[in-house]
Write an enzyme that holds these catalytic residues in place. Structure first.
Site, PDB file in Angstrom:
ATOM      1  N   ARG A   1      -3.538 -10.164   4.479  1.00 25.70           N
ATOM      2  CA  ARG A   1      -4.256 -10.318   3.237  1.00 25.70           C
ATOM      3  C   ARG A   1      -2.951  -9.795   2.574  1.00 25.70           C
ATOM      4  NH1 ARG A   1      -5.990  -6.596  -0.604  1.00 25.70           N
ATOM      5  NH2 ARG A   1      -7.493  -7.451  -2.043  1.00 25.70           N
TER       6      ARG A   1
ATOM      7  N   LYS B   1       0.911  -1.272  -0.079  1.00 19.28           N
ATOM      8  CA  LYS B   1       0.243  -0.044  -0.047  1.00 19.28           C
ATOM      9  C   LYS B   1       0.778   1.172   0.022  1.00 19.28           C
ATOM     10  CE  LYS B   1      -4.397  -1.845   1.135  1.00 19.28           C
ATOM     11  NZ  LYS B   1      -5.335  -2.029   2.310  1.00 19.28           N
TER      12      LYS B   1
HETATM   13  N1  HH2 Z   1      -7.572  -3.687   0.621  1.00 15.85           N
HETATM   14  C1  HH2 Z   1      -7.969  -3.962  -0.462  1.00 15.85           C
HETATM   15  C2  HH2 Z   1      -8.944  -4.495  -1.188  1.00 15.85           C
HETATM   16  N2  HH2 Z   1      -9.702  -5.343  -0.235  1.00 15.85           N
HETATM   17  N3  HH2 Z   1     -10.000  -6.452   1.780  1.00 15.85           N
HETATM   18  C3  HH2 Z   1      -9.609  -6.133   3.104  1.00 15.85           C
HETATM   19  N4  HH2 Z   1     -10.279  -7.204   4.083  1.00 15.85           N
HETATM   20  N5  HH2 Z   1      -8.479  -5.615   3.710  1.00 15.85           N
HETATM   21  C4  HH2 Z   1      -7.971  -4.665   2.921  1.00 15.85           C
HETATM   22  O1  HH2 Z   1      -7.033  -3.862   3.288  1.00 15.85           O
HETATM   23  C5  HH2 Z   1      -8.325  -4.537   1.283  1.00 15.85           C
HETATM   24  C6  HH2 Z   1      -9.380  -5.255   1.159  1.00 15.85           C
HETATM   25  C7  HH2 Z   1      -6.989  -2.974  -1.663  1.00 15.85           C
HETATM   26  O2  HH2 Z   1      -7.607  -3.318  -2.904  1.00 15.85           O
HETATM   27  P1  HH2 Z   1      -6.947  -2.778  -4.139  1.00 15.85           P
HETATM   28  O3  HH2 Z   1      -6.330  -1.270  -3.851  1.00 15.85           O
HETATM   29  O4  HH2 Z   1      -7.638  -2.886  -5.330  1.00 15.85           O
HETATM   30  O5  HH2 Z   1      -5.483  -3.595  -4.363  1.00 15.85           O
HETATM   31  P2  HH2 Z   1      -5.166  -4.971  -4.118  1.00 15.85           P
HETATM   32  O6  HH2 Z   1      -6.411  -5.883  -4.201  1.00 15.85           O
HETATM   33  O7  HH2 Z   1      -4.113  -5.326  -4.986  1.00 15.85           O
HETATM   34  O8  HH2 Z   1      -4.588  -4.873  -2.834  1.00 15.85           O
END
Ligand code: HH2
Length: 273
Positions: A243, A209
Site C-alpha cells: 500500500r 510513515k
Molecule cells: N495505513 C494507513 C491507513 N490504512 N491500511 C492497511 N491495510 N495497512 C496500513 O498500514 C494502513 C492502512 C495509514 O493511514 P494514514 O495515516 O491516514 O495515512 P495514509 O492513508 O496517507 O497512509
C-alpha cells in the site's frame, strides 16, 4: 511471485481550497486515475485519517467524502478498495463497485461489517493495531511483537471465518505504525515471513510513515527512498500487496526486486514502469 500495488487515494478536505466538496472529490478521482495509469492494481479510497492523534470522522461525513470517488473510479473500470471500519461506508462502497474492504481495526470497530463482507464475497484486509489511533503511540508494549501480532491476526481470521467470510478472500497486515515503536516496526520487517505461517497473503503499508522520518530525519513528503527500501524488504520477506503513495517508483523498484529474487522472471520484454 509478483506483488500487487495498492495506490493510496485520500479524500480529505483541502483547507487551502475554497472549492468545497466537489473539488475534493474531483481531485481524488483525478489522483486515482493517475495512480492507476502508473500501474496501481488496486486503488484504496479513504475518507478518514488514521494518523496518530487523528480525530474520528462521523460516518455521514466519511460517506460523503468517499462515495463519489469510489463510484467514479469503479465505474471507470478500476479495482477499488474502501479503507474504512464503518458498515455504512463499506456497504455503500461495495454497492458502488468496490471489491475490497480494508479495515484497520480488523472487523473489531463494527463487527457486523464481517457479515456484509461475507454476503458480498469481497476481499477483506485484516490489520493489526494496538489501541486506537488517538492513543496507540503512547506506550506500546508487547511480549514479542511478531508473536503477538501473529496471535492477534490468527484470532481475527477465526472471527472472519466464523462470520462466513471465504478464507480465500482474507488478507493479513501487520499494521506498521499502528501502536508500534520504531524497533517494533523494524522487527516486523525482519520477521514478516513468520506471518505467512497463518496461510494468508500479507498486505503491507509503510509508505511515508513516521519510523522512516525517525530513522532519517526526512519530512513526510521527502520519504520516498525510505519507503522504497521498506517495501522492497517487505516484498523480499513475503508481502504480496504493497500500500503506497508513490506508485510509479514503487512499480519500478518491485520490477527489479522481483527479477533479482526470482531468476525465472522473464525480463527480456520490460513492462512500462
Ligand atoms: N495505513 C494507513 C491507513 N490504512 N491500511 C492497511 N491495510 N495497512 C496500513 O498500514 C494502513 C492502512 C495509514 O493511514 P494514514 O495515516 O491516514 O495515512 P495514509 O492513508 O496517507 O497512509
Amino acid at each position: 511471485m509478483t506483488a500487487r500495488i495498492m495506490g493510496i487515494v485520500n479524500v480529505t478536505p483541502d483547507s487551502f481550497s475554497d472549492g468545497g466538496r466537489f473539488l475534493d472529490a474531483e481531485r481524488a478521482i483525478a489522483h486515482g486515475r493517475e495512480l492507476a495509469a502508473e500501474g496501481a492494481d488496486v486503488l484504496d479510497v479513504g475518507g478518514e485519517s488514521t494518523r496518530p492523534g487523528a480525530e474520528a470522522v462521523p460516518a455521514e461525513e466519511e460517506l460523503r467524502r468517499t462515495q463519489p470517488v469510489v463510484h467514479a473510479l469503479s465505474s471507470a473500470g478500476f479495482s477499488v478498495s474502501i479503507d474504512t471500519s464503518k458498515v455504512a461506508v463499506a456497504q455503500a462502497a461495495l454497492e458502488a463497485g468496490a471489491t475490497m474492504v480494508n479495515d484497520v481495526t480488523a472487523l473489531r470497530a463494527e463487527p457486523e461489517l464481517a457479515g456484509i463482507c461475507a454476503q458480498r464475497d469481497c476481499e477483506v484486509v485484516l490489520m493489526h493495531m494496538l489501541g486506537d489511533p488517538r492513543t496507540m503511540q503512547e506506550n506500546p508494549v508487547y511480549e514479542d511483537v511478531v508473536d503477538d501480532v501473529k496471535a492477534f491476526l490468527a484470532e481475527r481470521i477465526e472471527f472472519a471465518l466464523a462470520e462466513g467470510i471465504d478464507e480465500e478472500r482474507i488478507w493479513i497486515d501487520p499494521g506498521i505504525g499502528f501502536g508500534k515503536t520504531v524497533e517494533h516496526n523494524l522487527e516486523l520487517h525482519r520477521r514478516l515471513g513468520e506471518l505467512a505461517e497463518l496461510g494468508r497473503p500479507i498486505a503491507f503499508g509503510s509508505s511515508r510513515k513516521s519510523f522512516i522520518g525517525k530513522l532519517t530525519g526526512a519530512e513526510v513528503d521527502q520519504r520516498l527512498g525510505g519507503s522504497i527500501a521498506s517495501n522492497v524488504i517487505a516484498y523480499a520477506n513475503g508481502a504480496s500487496m504493497l500500500r503506497v503513495h508513490d506508485v510509479a517508483p514503487m512499480r519500478q523498484a518491485l520490477a527489479v526486486a522481483e527479477t533479482i529474487l526470482d531468476p525465472s522472471t522473464n525480463w527480456s520484454s520490460p513492462r512500462p514502469a
